[in-house]
Design a protein around this motif. Structure first.
Motif, PDB file in Angstrom:
ATOM      1  N   PRO A   1      26.930  30.170  26.442  1.00 19.22           N
ATOM      2  CA  PRO A   1      26.706  31.513  27.004  1.00 19.22           C
ATOM      3  C   PRO A   1      28.031  32.141  27.431  1.00 19.22           C
ATOM      4  CG  PRO A   1      25.139  29.927  27.896  1.00 19.22           C
ATOM      5  CD  PRO A   1      26.148  29.136  27.126  1.00 19.22           C
ATOM      6  N   GLN A   2      28.210  33.401  27.077  1.00 20.05           N
ATOM      7  CA  GLN A   2      29.448  34.084  27.402  1.00 20.05           C
ATOM      8  C   GLN A   2      29.453  34.509  28.877  1.00 20.05           C
ATOM      9  OE1 GLN A   2      32.016  34.508  24.849  1.00 20.05           O
ATOM     10  NE2 GLN A   2      30.612  32.868  24.319  1.00 20.05           N
ATOM     11  N   PRO A   3      30.599  34.412  29.545  1.00 23.85           N
ATOM     12  CA  PRO A   3      30.659  34.821  30.951  1.00 23.85           C
ATOM     13  C   PRO A   3      30.476  36.323  31.079  1.00 23.85           C
ATOM     14  CG  PRO A   3      32.858  34.367  30.101  1.00 23.85           C
ATOM     15  CD  PRO A   3      31.893  33.941  29.037  1.00 23.85           C
ATOM     16  N   THR A   4      29.838  36.754  32.171  1.00 24.35           N
ATOM     17  CA  THR A   4      29.678  38.176  32.413  1.00 24.35           C
ATOM     18  C   THR A   4      30.948  38.722  33.040  1.00 24.35           C
ATOM     19  OG1 THR A   4      28.811  37.842  34.631  1.00 24.35           O
ATOM     20  CG2 THR A   4      27.222  37.792  32.807  1.00 24.35           C
ATOM     21  N   ALA A   5      31.087  40.046  33.005  1.00 27.58           N
ATOM     22  CA  ALA A   5      32.254  40.678  33.602  1.00 27.58           C
ATOM     23  C   ALA A   5      32.349  40.359  35.089  1.00 27.58           C
ATOM     24  CB  ALA A   5      32.192  42.189  33.376  1.00 27.58           C
ATOM     25  N   ALA A   6      31.202  40.265  35.753  1.00 29.74           N
ATOM     26  CA  ALA A   6      31.196  39.976  37.187  1.00 29.74           C
ATOM     27  C   ALA A   6      31.780  38.593  37.467  1.00 29.74           C
ATOM     28  CB  ALA A   6      29.775  40.078  37.732  1.00 29.74           C
ATOM     29  N   LYS A   7      31.443  37.613  36.623  1.00 29.24           N
ATOM     30  CA  LYS A   7      31.964  36.267  36.812  1.00 29.24           C
ATOM     31  C   LYS A   7      33.461  36.187  36.529  1.00 29.24           C
ATOM     32  CE  LYS A   7      27.694  33.700  35.875  1.00 29.24           C
ATOM     33  NZ  LYS A   7      27.038  32.705  34.982  1.00 29.24           N
ATOM     34  N   LEU A   8      33.939  37.059  35.670  1.00 25.95           N
ATOM     35  CA  LEU A   8      35.361  37.052  35.319  1.00 25.95           C
ATOM     36  C   LEU A   8      36.234  37.705  36.377  1.00 25.95           C
ATOM     37  CD1 LEU A   8      35.466  37.913  31.499  1.00 25.95           C
ATOM     38  CD2 LEU A   8      36.345  35.854  32.598  1.00 25.95           C
ATOM     39  N   HIS A   9      35.644  38.507  37.245  1.00 21.48           N
ATOM     40  CA  HIS A   9      36.433  39.302  38.177  1.00 21.48           C
ATOM     41  C   HIS A   9      37.320  38.437  39.065  1.00 21.48           C
ATOM     42  CE1 HIS A   9      37.411  41.851  41.658  1.00 21.48           C
ATOM     43  NE2 HIS A   9      37.284  42.864  40.820  1.00 21.48           N
ATOM     44  N   ALA A  10      36.752  37.464  39.732  1.00 25.75           N
ATOM     45  CA  ALA A  10      37.528  36.638  40.664  1.00 25.75           C
ATOM     46  C   ALA A  10      38.607  35.805  39.974  1.00 25.75           C
ATOM     47  CB  ALA A  10      36.593  35.741  41.481  1.00 25.75           C
ATOM     48  N   PRO A  11      38.279  35.053  38.880  1.00 22.88           N
ATOM     49  CA  PRO A  11      39.345  34.289  38.226  1.00 22.88           C
ATOM     50  C   PRO A  11      40.426  35.167  37.612  1.00 22.88           C
ATOM     51  CG  PRO A  11      37.277  34.105  36.992  1.00 22.88           C
ATOM     52  CD  PRO A  11      36.956  34.735  38.304  1.00 22.88           C
ATOM     53  N   LEU A  12      40.052  36.350  37.101  1.00 25.09           N
ATOM     54  CA  LEU A  12      41.059  37.238  36.540  1.00 25.09           C
ATOM     55  C   LEU A  12      41.987  37.784  37.624  1.00 25.09           C
ATOM     56  CD1 LEU A  12      39.327  39.368  33.752  1.00 25.09           C
ATOM     57  CD2 LEU A  12      41.168  37.711  33.495  1.00 25.09           C
ATOM     58  N   ALA A  13      41.422  38.103  38.774  1.00 27.82           N
ATOM     59  CA  ALA A  13      42.252  38.599  39.870  1.00 27.82           C
ATOM     60  C   ALA A  13      43.280  37.556  40.273  1.00 27.82           C
ATOM     61  CB  ALA A  13      41.376  38.972  41.069  1.00 27.82           C
ATOM     62  N   ARG A  14      42.853  36.298  40.335  1.00 31.71           N
ATOM     63  CA  ARG A  14      43.785  35.226  40.692  1.00 31.71           C
ATOM     64  C   ARG A  14      44.804  34.985  39.578  1.00 31.71           C
ATOM     65  NH1 ARG A  14      42.044  29.310  43.127  1.00 31.71           N
ATOM     66  NH2 ARG A  14      44.146  28.657  43.712  1.00 31.71           N
ATOM     67  N   LEU A  15      44.351  35.011  38.340  1.00 29.79           N
ATOM     68  CA  LEU A  15      45.234  34.794  37.194  1.00 29.79           C
ATOM     69  C   LEU A  15      46.291  35.882  37.079  1.00 29.79           C
ATOM     70  CD1 LEU A  15      43.992  33.899  33.625  1.00 29.79           C
ATOM     71  CD2 LEU A  15      45.565  35.781  33.957  1.00 29.79           C
ATOM     72  N   LEU A  16      45.872  37.137  37.304  1.00 29.52           N
ATOM     73  CA  LEU A  16      46.776  38.270  37.091  1.00 29.52           C
ATOM     74  C   LEU A  16      47.753  38.500  38.233  1.00 29.52           C
ATOM     75  CD1 LEU A  16      44.268  40.813  35.510  1.00 29.52           C
ATOM     76  CD2 LEU A  16      46.150  39.650  34.354  1.00 29.52           C
ATOM     77  N   ARG A  17      47.444  37.971  39.413  1.00 35.21           N
ATOM     78  CA  ARG A  17      48.290  38.251  40.573  1.00 35.21           C
ATOM     79  C   ARG A  17      49.767  37.887  40.345  1.00 35.21           C
ATOM     80  NH1 ARG A  17      47.266  39.590  45.740  1.00 35.21           N
ATOM     81  NH2 ARG A  17      48.920  39.159  47.258  1.00 35.21           N
ATOM     82  N   PRO A  18      50.083  36.673  39.886  1.00 36.38           N
ATOM     83  CA  PRO A  18      51.501  36.378  39.646  1.00 36.38           C
ATOM     84  C   PRO A  18      52.098  37.222  38.526  1.00 36.38           C
ATOM     85  CG  PRO A  18      50.108  34.566  38.892  1.00 36.38           C
ATOM     86  CD  PRO A  18      49.229  35.484  39.672  1.00 36.38           C
ATOM     87  N   LEU A  19      51.280  37.628  37.541  1.00 28.25           N
ATOM     88  CA  LEU A  19      51.800  38.487  36.478  1.00 28.25           C
ATOM     89  C   LEU A  19      52.091  39.893  37.005  1.00 28.25           C
ATOM     90  CD1 LEU A  19      49.576  37.444  33.431  1.00 28.25           C
ATOM     91  CD2 LEU A  19      51.920  36.757  33.963  1.00 28.25           C
ATOM     92  N   VAL A  20      51.234  40.378  37.890  1.00 27.41           N
ATOM     93  CA  VAL A  20      51.499  41.681  38.513  1.00 27.41           C
ATOM     94  C   VAL A  20      52.770  41.606  39.348  1.00 27.41           C
ATOM     95  CG1 VAL A  20      50.649  43.339  40.224  1.00 27.41           C
ATOM     96  CG2 VAL A  20      49.102  42.452  38.471  1.00 27.41           C
ATOM     97  N   ARG A  21      52.950  40.500  40.067  1.00 22.31           N
ATOM     98  CA  ARG A  21      54.170  40.315  40.851  1.00 22.31           C
ATOM     99  C   ARG A  21      55.403  40.329  39.940  1.00 22.31           C
ATOM    100  NH1 ARG A  21      53.238  35.496  42.739  1.00 22.31           N
ATOM    101  NH2 ARG A  21      51.970  36.219  44.474  1.00 22.31           N
ATOM    102  N   LEU A  22      55.285  39.665  38.785  1.00 23.99           N
ATOM    103  CA  LEU A  22      56.396  39.651  37.825  1.00 23.99           C
ATOM    104  C   LEU A  22      56.664  41.040  37.280  1.00 23.99           C
ATOM    105  CD1 LEU A  22      58.444  38.092  36.079  1.00 23.99           C
ATOM    106  CD2 LEU A  22      56.590  37.696  34.429  1.00 23.99           C
ATOM    107  N   CYS A  23      55.603  41.796  36.995  1.00 20.55           N
ATOM    108  CA  CYS A  23      55.761  43.170  36.494  1.00 20.55           C
ATOM    109  C   CYS A  23      56.526  44.025  37.498  1.00 20.55           C
ATOM    110  CB  CYS A  23      54.398  43.793  36.211  1.00 20.55           C
ATOM    111  SG  CYS A  23      53.580  43.170  34.728  1.00 20.55           S
TER     112      CYS A  23
END
Length: 299
Positions: free
Chosen positions: A12-34
């Motif tokens: 089963p594919q993850p829903t957008a709601a389930k992706l929100h929290a892990p994506l926020a954590r994943l993207l944080r260091p990339l946003v800092r790098l940007c």
């Protein structure tokens, strides 16, 4: 998952709601790098628009059917007129710069080939040239490419501090060869390649139907900074041993390989921070030899 892959059973594919929290954590260091690198939000947003269109266009095309602007718009939520403008732009870059490929290939051979390593598997200090079949830096470079003069490679590597020349006029590989730093353009290539492969493996493991990729970590929380530093140092030793072993086996296997379009990447990461470094919620107590992540998953 690529729509072209057929009708194989998939998890089963993850829903957008389930992706929100892990994506926020994943993207944080990339946003800092940007922000640290001067890349603004509008520039990043434009890049994301291009990539959304590119991925939908190529990875989600239906077999035997033309991928239309309307379908790409439906998949991405980007207006159809904007899709029409962006199609063909933002294609991911997979090729490594020539200098990066050559440097990596020569260093990999130096670390793997028995004629260039000692009894412990460590890279030998090499004379510039040598008679007959005796190992030398010239022979090392020539074993990888005949298109670049060994002297040109040596001059560049000395300038980039990848090698040093000892009192016996021998060339020694130094730690900088393993960890690109400063203005070395290799670090930007490896940033994209290694993060891509790690995220791709993790993504397949949460969307695939069967185990496939190893993507695991050992972690302990609420420990002292002293212990964290000691564990980091020890894990570096273990990691380098594993990487050198994998490199030796892969490099030696190339001689019997017929070649093809497949690609393999074996990577290791180590990370340590203060408990509040990422404003993360503390987990009660100390973990006892936990493994996080999933072993497996494929589309």
């Amino acid at each position: 998952m690529n729509a072209k892959s057929g009708s194989k059973a998939a998890a089963p594919q993850p829903t957008a709601a389930k992706l929100h929290a892990p994506l926020a954590r994943l993207l944080r260091p990339l946003v800092r790098l940007c922000i640290r690198s001067g890349m603004t939000f509008p520039a990043l947003a434009q890049l994301l628009r291009e990539l959304f269109v590119n991925v939908a266009e190529h990875d989600f095309a239906l077999e035997g059917k033309e991928q239309t602007d309307s379908r790409v718009s439906l998949l991405t939520g980007i207006h159809r007129k904007e899709v029409a403008r962006l199609r063909g732009a933002g294609a991911p870059v997979h090729e490594a710069p020539a200098a990066v490929s050559l440097t990596s290939a020569v260093i990999a051979r130096w670390l793997a080939a028995p004629e260039f390593t000692d009894a412990k598997g460590e890279p030998l200090a090499l004379p510039r040239t040598a008679e007959g079949d005796a190992p030398s830096f010239e022979q090392l470079v020539a074993s990888v490419t005949k298109d670049v003069r060994p002297r040109a490679v040596l001059d560049e590597w000395v300038d980039r501090k990848l090698v040093t020349i000892n009192d016996s006029d021998e060339i020694e590989l130094v730690e900088a060869a393993f960890v690109p730093s400063g203005e070395d353009d290799r670090k930007w290539h490896y940033l994209g390649r290694n993060l891509h492969d790690h995220i791709a493996a993790a993504a397949q493991n949460v969307t695939g139907a069967a185990p496939r990729f190893l993507e695991r970590a050992v972690h302990y929380n609420n420990i002292s900074p002293k212990l964290a530093k000691r564990l980091e140092a020890r894990s570096r030793e273990l990691a380098m041993d594993a990487l050198k072993t994998a490199n030796r086996e892969a490099n030696r296997a190339l001689g019997k390989d017929k070649g093809g379009d497949a690609r393999w990447n074996f990577g290791i990461y180590i990370y340590s921070e203060d408990a509040d470094g990422e404003a993360e919620a503390k987990e009660g107590g100390k973990d006892s030899s936990k493994e996080s992540g999933k072993e497996g998953g494929s589309s």
